[in-house]
Write an enzyme that holds these catalytic residues in place. Structure first.
Site, short mmCIF file in Angstrom:
data_model
loop_
_atom_site.label_atom_id
_atom_site.label_comp_id
_atom_site.label_asym_id
_atom_site.label_seq_id
_atom_site.Cartn_x
_atom_site.Cartn_y
_atom_site.Cartn_z
N THR A 83 -12.05 -14.26 22.10
CA THR A 83 -10.61 -14.41 21.94
C THR A 83 -10.05 -14.92 23.25
OG1 THR A 83 -8.52 -13.16 21.78
CG2 THR A 83 -10.45 -11.94 22.45
N CYS A 197 -6.04 -20.36 20.95
CA CYS A 197 -6.24 -19.12 20.21
C CYS A 197 -7.41 -19.38 19.29
CB CYS A 197 -5.00 -18.72 19.42
SG CYS A 197 -5.27 -17.28 18.36
#
Length: 230
Positions: A83, A197
């Protein structure tokens, strides 16, 4: 071949992409029935997201540090945090173990520099777009200027990530919104746009726009495969 440790689950939607692409990368490199050696610790994203909203990054760091320590005990050779946003606590995670951490911004910055990008747009959560832990690393280590969308667009991007993409929802209107924002960043002087992202690649692909896109999952995976085979 080295064993790749992954701290995942943030969200599991993109962690699944990591798992698939890592195995595809190893198979492509080695052929036959070869696959990646992976140790995965997948956290509960609801807990992580609640701590993000409350600003309790110390508690989130503790969750990821515990995950990293379990991965180390299981025998991994290096670690990925699957992430972008949680790289805010990457330093704490790296200090908690005796394993190297392959930073997602470094994998991205290396590719940007190789392609001669000096000014890039960044899409991600509001934490990634507004705070310095990601943008400043690209500037300090790679000399790249980072620009982000305006405030309304930043909130829209953030909401789509959490309310739709992290829950496996892919909507055409949201895709169109992202493509408009990408075009706006290009008009503002960005030579390309980072999909900062790990879920954005589920919605937007290079074939959707002429603006160069830099998918952080793909770049992180490429760096991890190279390290695993080193």
């Amino acid at each position: 071949m080295k064993t790749i440790g992954i701290i995942g689950g943030m969200s599991w939607e993109s962690t699944a992409t990591y798992y698939q692409q890592l195995n595809q990368g190893i198979k492509q490199a080695k052929g036959g029935l070869h696959s990646a050696k992976i140790i995965l610790n997948s956290v509960d994203f609801a807990q992580v997201e609640a701590l993000q909203r409350s600003g309790d990054w110390l508690a989130n760091a503790d969750i990821l540090c515990q995950a990293a320590q379990s991965i180390e005990k299981a025998g991994a050779d290096f670690i990925l945090i699957a992430t972008n946003t949680m790289h805010k606590v990457a330093e704490q995670v790296e200090e908690s173990v005796n394993l190297p951490l392959l930073h997602i911004a470094d994998a991205t910055g290396s590719e940007l520099k190789q392609q001669g990008i000096t000014k890039v747009g960044l899409l991600g959560t509001v934490f990634t777009m507004e705070q310095d832990f990601y943008k400043q690393r690209l500037t300090d280590k790679f000399g790249i200027e980072v620009v982000v969308p305006n405030g309304v667009q930043r909130q829209l991007v953030h909401n789509i990530i959490y309310d739709e993409l992290c829950q496996g929802e892919i909507n055409r209107r949201s895709k169109d919104d992202f493509l408009t924002i990408i075009d706006d960043l290009f008009v503002a002087g960005a030579q390309g746009v980072i999909l900062g992202c790990t879920e954005i690649g589920l919605l937007v692909e290079q074939q959707d726009t002429q603006v160069p896109l830099f998918d952080t999952v793909a770049l992180h995976v490429e760096a991890a495969v190279s390290e695993a085979l080193r």
